[in-house]
Design a protein around this motif. Sequence first.
Motif, PDB file in Angstrom:
ATOM      1  N   UNK A  69      -6.709  42.740  67.960  1.00  0.00           N
ATOM      2  CA  UNK A  69      -5.424  43.399  67.646  1.00  0.00           C
ATOM      3  C   UNK A  69      -4.313  42.661  68.386  1.00  0.00           C
ATOM      4  N   UNK A  70      -3.979  41.474  67.888  1.00  0.00           N
ATOM      5  CA  UNK A  70      -2.906  40.697  68.507  1.00  0.00           C
ATOM      6  C   UNK A  70      -1.945  40.217  67.422  1.00  0.00           C
ATOM      7  N   UNK A  71      -1.114  39.251  67.754  1.00  0.00           N
ATOM      8  CA  UNK A  71      -0.042  38.836  66.828  1.00  0.00           C
ATOM      9  C   UNK A  71      -0.422  37.668  65.919  1.00  0.00           C
ATOM     10  N   UNK A  72      -1.708  37.364  65.780  1.00  0.00           N
ATOM     11  CA  UNK A  72      -2.129  36.236  64.937  1.00  0.00           C
ATOM     12  C   UNK A  72      -2.034  36.528  63.442  1.00  0.00           C
ATOM     13  N   UNK A  73      -1.916  37.789  63.056  1.00  0.00           N
ATOM     14  CA  UNK A  73      -2.004  38.204  61.663  1.00  0.00           C
ATOM     15  C   UNK A  73      -0.668  38.063  60.937  1.00  0.00           C
ATOM     16  N   UNK A  75       0.146  39.752  58.279  1.00  0.00           N
ATOM     17  CA  UNK A  75       0.557  41.118  57.942  1.00  0.00           C
ATOM     18  C   UNK A  75       1.007  41.792  59.240  1.00  0.00           C
ATOM     19  N   UNK A  76       2.296  42.092  59.386  1.00  0.00           N
ATOM     20  CA  UNK A  76       2.813  42.484  60.699  1.00  0.00           C
ATOM     21  C   UNK A  76       3.505  43.835  60.788  1.00  0.00           C
ATOM     22  N   UNK A  77       3.560  44.631  59.728  1.00  0.00           N
ATOM     23  CA  UNK A  77       4.225  45.935  59.895  1.00  0.00           C
ATOM     24  C   UNK A  77       3.319  46.872  60.695  1.00  0.00           C
ATOM     25  N   UNK A  78       3.853  47.960  61.175  1.00  0.00           N
ATOM     26  CA  UNK A  78       3.050  48.925  61.933  1.00  0.00           C
ATOM     27  C   UNK A  78       2.905  48.526  63.388  1.00  0.00           C
ATOM     28  N   UNK A  79       1.907  49.083  64.035  1.00  0.00           N
ATOM     29  CA  UNK A  79       1.686  48.830  65.455  1.00  0.00           C
ATOM     30  C   UNK A  79       1.238  47.386  65.675  1.00  0.00           C
ATOM     31  N   UNK A  80       1.377  46.878  66.914  1.00  0.00           N
ATOM     32  CA  UNK A  80       0.962  45.500  67.200  1.00  0.00           C
ATOM     33  C   UNK A  80      -0.505  45.261  66.813  1.00  0.00           C
ATOM     34  N   UNK A  81      -0.744  44.163  66.111  1.00  0.00           N
ATOM     35  CA  UNK A  81      -2.090  43.827  65.685  1.00  0.00           C
ATOM     36  C   UNK A  81      -2.570  44.542  64.441  1.00  0.00           C
ATOM     37  N   UNK A  82      -1.679  45.308  63.803  1.00  0.00           N
ATOM     38  CA  UNK A  82      -2.068  46.114  62.637  1.00  0.00           C
ATOM     39  C   UNK A  82      -2.606  45.259  61.489  1.00  0.00           C
ATOM     40  N   UNK A  83      -2.233  43.997  61.423  1.00  0.00           N
ATOM     41  CA  UNK A  83      -2.730  43.127  60.361  1.00  0.00           C
ATOM     42  C   UNK A  83      -4.248  43.062  60.330  1.00  0.00           C
ATOM     43  N   UNK A  84      -4.889  43.136  61.477  1.00  0.00           N
ATOM     44  CA  UNK A  84      -6.348  43.090  61.521  1.00  0.00           C
ATOM     45  C   UNK A  84      -6.947  44.295  60.817  1.00  0.00           C
ATOM     46  N   UNK A  85      -6.238  45.446  60.840  1.00  0.00           N
ATOM     47  CA  UNK A  85      -6.744  46.644  60.178  1.00  0.00           C
ATOM     48  C   UNK A  85      -6.878  46.434  58.678  1.00  0.00           C
ATOM     49  N   UNK A  86      -6.000  45.595  58.111  1.00  0.00           N
ATOM     50  CA  UNK A  86      -6.042  45.323  56.677  1.00  0.00           C
ATOM     51  C   UNK A  86      -7.156  44.342  56.310  1.00  0.00           C
ATOM     52  N   UNK A  87      -7.719  43.659  57.297  1.00  0.00           N
ATOM     53  CA  UNK A  87      -8.838  42.751  57.072  1.00  0.00           C
ATOM     54  C   UNK A  87     -10.172  43.504  57.192  1.00  0.00           C
ATOM     55  N   UNK A  88     -10.175  44.633  57.878  1.00  0.00           N
ATOM     56  CA  UNK A  88     -11.395  45.401  58.132  1.00  0.00           C
ATOM     57  C   UNK A  88     -12.242  45.648  56.886  1.00  0.00           C
ATOM     58  N   UNK A  89     -11.669  46.071  55.741  1.00  0.00           N
ATOM     59  CA  UNK A  89     -12.529  46.371  54.584  1.00  0.00           C
ATOM     60  C   UNK A  89     -13.329  45.184  54.065  1.00  0.00           C
ATOM     61  N   UNK A  90     -12.980  43.963  54.448  1.00  0.00           N
ATOM     62  CA  UNK A  90     -13.795  42.808  54.078  1.00  0.00           C
ATOM     63  C   UNK A  90     -15.063  42.739  54.935  1.00  0.00           C
ATOM     64  N   UNK A  91     -15.057  43.406  56.085  1.00  0.00           N
ATOM     65  CA  UNK A  91     -16.198  43.430  56.989  1.00  0.00           C
ATOM     66  C   UNK A  91     -16.984  44.737  56.899  1.00  0.00           C
ATOM     67  N   UNK A  92     -16.273  45.848  56.781  1.00  0.00           N
ATOM     68  CA  UNK A  92     -16.879  47.175  56.628  1.00  0.00           C
ATOM     69  C   UNK A  92     -16.308  47.754  55.342  1.00  0.00           C
ATOM     70  N   UNK A  93     -17.139  47.776  54.308  1.00  0.00           N
ATOM     71  CA  UNK A  93     -16.680  48.193  52.977  1.00  0.00           C
ATOM     72  C   UNK A  93     -16.122  49.617  53.007  1.00  0.00           C
TER      73      UNK A  93
END
Length: 134
Positions: A69-73, A75-93
């Motif tokens: 949960x850092x600034x590499x993503x 997708x940047x709206x929401x809380x810091x690191x939120x972009x990773x949350x949008x990648x989650x469904x590719x790992x956990x359906x």
Amino acid sequence: MRTEVITVRTGSRPVVRDITEEAARFVAGQGDGLLHVFVPHATAGVALIETGAGSDDDLLRALDDVLPADDRWAHRHGSPGHGRDHVLPAFIAPYATLPVIGGRIALGTWQSVCLVDPNGDNATRQVRLSFLPA
């Protein structure tokens, strides 16, 4: 097919929430068939794991390792690191389909049906339970 939407409170931080009891109530007395569990959210998933012995916390730590949960993503709206949350469904359906035998979910001894929600920006989630009789 019978279907129902339940609301699950997940709070303001990443969580693995066991929804096995809700799913079991939904299929109780329904005979044989399939239970489909679906999370209609872009930042949550469904996992079958052991809970209560630390595996749920281990899963969250593993997600932090793989998807920090850092600034590499991009997708940047929401809380810091939120972009990773949008990648989650590719790992956990965002879904799981489970056999139901005699009105009971045919889970393994230590398996639980869990909602995985790393996104603390949303305090509640919807989960659609659908039963397809045999």
